[in-house]
Design a protein around this motif. Structure first.
Motif, PDB file in Angstrom:
ATOM      1  N   GLU A  85     -40.598 103.091  51.079  1.00 47.15           N
ATOM      2  CA  GLU A  85     -41.036 101.832  50.472  1.00 47.15           C
ATOM      3  C   GLU A  85     -39.858 100.977  50.007  1.00 47.15           C
ATOM      4  O   GLU A  85     -38.869 101.511  49.504  1.00 47.15           O
ATOM      5  CB  GLU A  85     -41.944 102.122  49.278  1.00 47.15           C
ATOM      6  CG  GLU A  85     -43.215 102.843  49.650  1.00 47.15           C
ATOM      7  CD  GLU A  85     -44.073 102.053  50.617  1.00 47.15           C
ATOM      8  OE1 GLU A  85     -44.159 100.818  50.459  1.00 47.15           O
ATOM      9  OE2 GLU A  85     -44.662 102.673  51.527  1.00 47.15           O
ATOM     10  N   PRO A  86     -39.979  99.632  50.123  1.00 47.06           N
ATOM     11  CA  PRO A  86     -38.949  98.746  49.558  1.00 47.06           C
ATOM     12  C   PRO A  86     -38.814  99.029  48.064  1.00 47.06           C
ATOM     13  O   PRO A  86     -39.805  99.281  47.374  1.00 47.06           O
ATOM     14  CB  PRO A  86     -39.481  97.332  49.800  1.00 47.06           C
ATOM     15  CG  PRO A  86     -40.590  97.479  50.781  1.00 47.06           C
ATOM     16  CD  PRO A  86     -41.086  98.896  50.717  1.00 47.06           C
ATOM     17  N   LEU A  87     -37.601  98.962  47.585  1.00 49.90           N
ATOM     18  CA  LEU A  87     -37.294  99.404  46.235  1.00 49.90           C
ATOM     19  C   LEU A  87     -36.754  98.257  45.385  1.00 49.90           C
ATOM     20  O   LEU A  87     -35.884  97.508  45.819  1.00 49.90           O
ATOM     21  CB  LEU A  87     -36.248 100.521  46.329  1.00 49.90           C
ATOM     22  CG  LEU A  87     -35.918 101.356  45.132  1.00 49.90           C
ATOM     23  CD1 LEU A  87     -37.147 102.058  44.580  1.00 49.90           C
ATOM     24  CD2 LEU A  87     -34.856 102.385  45.502  1.00 49.90           C
ATOM     25  N   VAL A  88     -37.289  98.132  44.180  1.00 51.12           N
ATOM     26  CA  VAL A  88     -36.721  97.255  43.165  1.00 51.12           C
ATOM     27  C   VAL A  88     -35.884  98.167  42.282  1.00 51.12           C
ATOM     28  O   VAL A  88     -36.397  99.153  41.743  1.00 51.12           O
ATOM     29  CB  VAL A  88     -37.815  96.537  42.338  1.00 51.12           C
ATOM     30  CG1 VAL A  88     -37.174  95.636  41.295  1.00 51.12           C
ATOM     31  CG2 VAL A  88     -38.744  95.750  43.249  1.00 51.12           C
ATOM     32  N   MET A  89     -34.594  97.858  42.149  1.00 45.38           N
ATOM     33  CA  MET A  89     -33.671  98.826  41.562  1.00 45.38           C
ATOM     34  C   MET A  89     -32.665  98.143  40.645  1.00 45.38           C
ATOM     35  O   MET A  89     -32.270  97.010  40.893  1.00 45.38           O
ATOM     36  CB  MET A  89     -32.929  99.520  42.715  1.00 45.38           C
ATOM     37  CG  MET A  89     -32.025 100.626  42.349  1.00 45.38           C
ATOM     38  SD  MET A  89     -32.997 102.094  42.083  1.00 45.38           S
ATOM     39  CE  MET A  89     -31.707 103.293  42.031  1.00 45.38           C
ATOM     40  N   PHE A  90     -32.262  98.852  39.623  1.00 46.33           N
ATOM     41  CA  PHE A  90     -31.173  98.387  38.767  1.00 46.33           C
ATOM     42  C   PHE A  90     -29.850  98.564  39.510  1.00 46.33           C
ATOM     43  O   PHE A  90     -29.711  99.478  40.333  1.00 46.33           O
ATOM     44  CB  PHE A  90     -31.162  99.149  37.430  1.00 46.33           C
ATOM     45  CG  PHE A  90     -31.199 100.652  37.587  1.00 46.33           C
ATOM     46  CD1 PHE A  90     -30.037 101.386  37.772  1.00 46.33           C
ATOM     47  CD2 PHE A  90     -32.416 101.320  37.569  1.00 46.33           C
ATOM     48  CE1 PHE A  90     -30.082 102.762  37.924  1.00 46.33           C
ATOM     49  CE2 PHE A  90     -32.468 102.699  37.711  1.00 46.33           C
ATOM     50  CZ  PHE A  90     -31.294 103.425  37.895  1.00 46.33           C
ATOM     51  N   PRO A  91     -28.859  97.695  39.265  1.00 45.18           N
ATOM     52  CA  PRO A  91     -27.553  97.853  39.919  1.00 45.18           C
ATOM     53  C   PRO A  91     -26.886  99.165  39.492  1.00 45.18           C
ATOM     54  O   PRO A  91     -27.062  99.621  38.362  1.00 45.18           O
ATOM     55  CB  PRO A  91     -26.747  96.658  39.430  1.00 45.18           C
ATOM     56  CG  PRO A  91     -27.736  95.696  38.879  1.00 45.18           C
ATOM     57  CD  PRO A  91     -28.912  96.506  38.416  1.00 45.18           C
ATOM     58  N   ARG A  92     -26.097  99.738  40.359  1.00 46.97           N
ATOM     59  CA  ARG A  92     -25.434 101.008  40.079  1.00 46.97           C
ATOM     60  C   ARG A  92     -24.576 100.933  38.816  1.00 46.97           C
ATOM     61  O   ARG A  92     -24.515 101.886  38.052  1.00 46.97           O
ATOM     62  CB  ARG A  92     -24.577 101.445  41.264  1.00 46.97           C
ATOM     63  CG  ARG A  92     -23.966 102.819  41.056  1.00 46.97           C
ATOM     64  CD  ARG A  92     -23.111 103.275  42.230  1.00 46.97           C
ATOM     65  NE  ARG A  92     -22.638 104.620  41.975  1.00 46.97           N
ATOM     66  CZ  ARG A  92     -21.580 104.920  41.211  1.00 46.97           C
ATOM     67  NH1 ARG A  92     -20.890 103.952  40.618  1.00 46.97           N
ATOM     68  NH2 ARG A  92     -21.217 106.181  41.017  1.00 46.97           N
ATOM     69  N   ARG A  93     -23.930  99.813  38.564  1.00 50.79           N
ATOM     70  CA  ARG A  93     -23.022  99.703  37.409  1.00 50.79           C
ATOM     71  C   ARG A  93     -23.749  99.905  36.071  1.00 50.79           C
ATOM     72  O   ARG A  93     -23.135 100.279  35.082  1.00 50.79           O
ATOM     73  CB  ARG A  93     -22.292  98.368  37.417  1.00 50.79           C
ATOM     74  CG  ARG A  93     -23.149  97.188  37.030  1.00 50.79           C
ATOM     75  CD  ARG A  93     -22.385  95.863  36.970  1.00 50.79           C
ATOM     76  NE  ARG A  93     -23.226  94.843  36.421  1.00 50.79           N
ATOM     77  CZ  ARG A  93     -24.157  94.169  37.090  1.00 50.79           C
ATOM     78  NH1 ARG A  93     -24.337  94.412  38.376  1.00 50.79           N
ATOM     79  NH2 ARG A  93     -24.887  93.252  36.488  1.00 50.79           N
ATOM     80  N   ILE A  94     -25.061  99.660  36.042  1.00 48.62           N
ATOM     81  CA  ILE A  94     -25.827  99.777  34.804  1.00 48.62           C
ATOM     82  C   ILE A  94     -25.989 101.242  34.400  1.00 48.62           C
ATOM     83  O   ILE A  94     -25.766 101.606  33.254  1.00 48.62           O
ATOM     84  CB  ILE A  94     -27.217  99.118  34.959  1.00 48.62           C
ATOM     85  CG1 ILE A  94     -27.099  97.653  35.364  1.00 48.62           C
ATOM     86  CG2 ILE A  94     -28.051  99.287  33.691  1.00 48.62           C
ATOM     87  CD1 ILE A  94     -26.470  96.766  34.340  1.00 48.62           C
ATOM     88  N   LEU A  95     -26.409 102.083  35.338  1.00 52.15           N
ATOM     89  CA  LEU A  95     -26.640 103.511  35.096  1.00 52.15           C
ATOM     90  C   LEU A  95     -26.129 104.300  36.302  1.00 52.15           C
ATOM     91  O   LEU A  95     -26.921 104.799  37.107  1.00 52.15           O
ATOM     92  CB  LEU A  95     -28.138 103.796  34.912  1.00 52.15           C
ATOM     93  CG  LEU A  95     -28.788 103.335  33.633  1.00 52.15           C
ATOM     94  CD1 LEU A  95     -30.307 103.396  33.741  1.00 52.15           C
ATOM     95  CD2 LEU A  95     -28.311 104.188  32.482  1.00 52.15           C
ATOM     96  N   PRO A  96     -24.812 104.419  36.451  1.00 55.93           N
ATOM     97  CA  PRO A  96     -24.278 105.013  37.693  1.00 55.93           C
ATOM     98  C   PRO A  96     -24.769 106.423  37.988  1.00 55.93           C
ATOM     99  O   PRO A  96     -25.108 106.737  39.125  1.00 55.93           O
ATOM    100  CB  PRO A  96     -22.762 104.973  37.504  1.00 55.93           C
ATOM    101  CG  PRO A  96     -22.525 104.637  36.081  1.00 55.93           C
ATOM    102  CD  PRO A  96     -23.763 104.011  35.536  1.00 55.93           C
ATOM    103  N   GLU A  97     -24.848 107.290  36.961  1.00 56.96           N
ATOM    104  CA  GLU A  97     -25.251 108.676  37.215  1.00 56.96           C
ATOM    105  C   GLU A  97     -26.715 108.767  37.626  1.00 56.96           C
ATOM    106  O   GLU A  97     -27.089 109.559  38.487  1.00 56.96           O
ATOM    107  CB  GLU A  97     -25.015 109.546  35.974  1.00 56.96           C
ATOM    108  CG  GLU A  97     -23.606 109.504  35.421  1.00 56.96           C
ATOM    109  CD  GLU A  97     -23.430 108.443  34.328  1.00 56.96           C
ATOM    110  OE1 GLU A  97     -24.361 107.644  34.063  1.00 56.96           O
ATOM    111  OE2 GLU A  97     -22.347 108.412  33.730  1.00 56.96           O
ATOM    112  N   VAL A  98     -27.566 107.958  37.008  1.00 63.20           N
ATOM    113  CA  VAL A  98     -28.987 107.959  37.343  1.00 63.20           C
ATOM    114  C   VAL A  98     -29.190 107.340  38.723  1.00 63.20           C
ATOM    115  O   VAL A  98     -29.953 107.855  39.547  1.00 63.20           O
ATOM    116  CB  VAL A  98     -29.809 107.227  36.252  1.00 63.20           C
ATOM    117  CG1 VAL A  98     -31.275 107.147  36.640  1.00 63.20           C
ATOM    118  CG2 VAL A  98     -29.635 107.935  34.907  1.00 63.20           C
ATOM    119  N   PHE A  99     -28.492 106.243  39.006  1.00 67.60           N
ATOM    120  CA  PHE A  99     -28.554 105.622  40.324  1.00 67.60           C
ATOM    121  C   PHE A  99     -28.156 106.641  41.398  1.00 67.60           C
ATOM    122  O   PHE A  99     -28.839 106.782  42.417  1.00 67.60           O
ATOM    123  CB  PHE A  99     -27.626 104.402  40.377  1.00 67.60           C
ATOM    124  CG  PHE A  99     -27.684 103.629  41.655  1.00 67.60           C
ATOM    125  CD1 PHE A  99     -28.426 102.461  41.739  1.00 67.60           C
ATOM    126  CD2 PHE A  99     -26.992 104.049  42.792  1.00 67.60           C
ATOM    127  CE1 PHE A  99     -28.488 101.735  42.917  1.00 67.60           C
ATOM    128  CE2 PHE A  99     -27.050 103.341  43.969  1.00 67.60           C
ATOM    129  CZ  PHE A  99     -27.802 102.177  44.037  1.00 67.60           C
TER     130      PHE A  99
END
Length: 173
Positions: free
Chosen positions: A67-81
């Motif tokens: 599915e297409p994903l709405v996602m936070f940028p990696r810089r916000i939460l790198p480990e969770v991303f």
């Protein structure tokens, strides 16, 4: 001051704020910071209520990763991303990011508008945005849904009396 975890880390490092509430992966290193864990929670999937997977109590990961994903940028939460990206790679794909957004409320609103599905903190379920449902995802053996921790953080070293009272209040809660 409201700010994302990456911005708060910078401000703490420069001494512009005394403490903050950061989201991070459990057990992640926070160099130069002390912390008091306040909560740890798994991520859940936010879906438009009209989405075919919304009718399932626990959609399977193999269906979700398509599915297409709405996602936070990696810089916000790198480990969770990175933890989420690892789930997608374990299923032979990269996260199909259709739209990025910084705030969880914005992410949920974009899901409501039908731009994709999103992994959000379990506590985001409280938003009760019309047009959005939240589901736990059924994971294949050997894979787990990433967790996110919320911590009160402050710079290492002596805390001022005011900061110490704030930390103590956080500990009491």
């Amino acid at each position: 001051v409201e700010a994302t975890s990456d911005v708060q880390r910078d401000w703490l490092a420069r001494g512009e704020i005394d403490a903050g509430f950061l989201l991070h992966a459990p057990g992640s290193e926070l160099p130069g910071l002390q912390r008091r864990s306040l909560a740890s929670e798994p991520l859940v999937l936010a879906l438009p209520d009209s989405h075919p997977l919304a009718g399932r109590a626990r959609p399977g990961l193999r269906a979700v990763v398509k599915e297409p994903l709405v996602m936070f940028p990696r810089r916000i939460l790198p480990e969770v991303f990175d933890g989420l990206a690892a789930l997608y790679r374990a299923n032979g794909t990269e996260p199909p990011v259709a739209q990025e957004a910084i705030q969880m409320q914005t992410i949920v609103n974009l899901v409501s508008a039908g731009l994709g599905v999103a992994w959000v903190l379990q506590s985001v379920r409280q938003f009760q945005r019309p047009g959005v449902v939240y589901r736990s995802v059924a994971m294949p053996p050997g894979l787990v849904v990433p967790r996110c921790e919320t911590s009160l953080v402050w710079r290492e070293g002596g805390a001022s009396p005011v900061l110490q009272r704030f930390i103590d209040a956080g500990r009491a809660q």
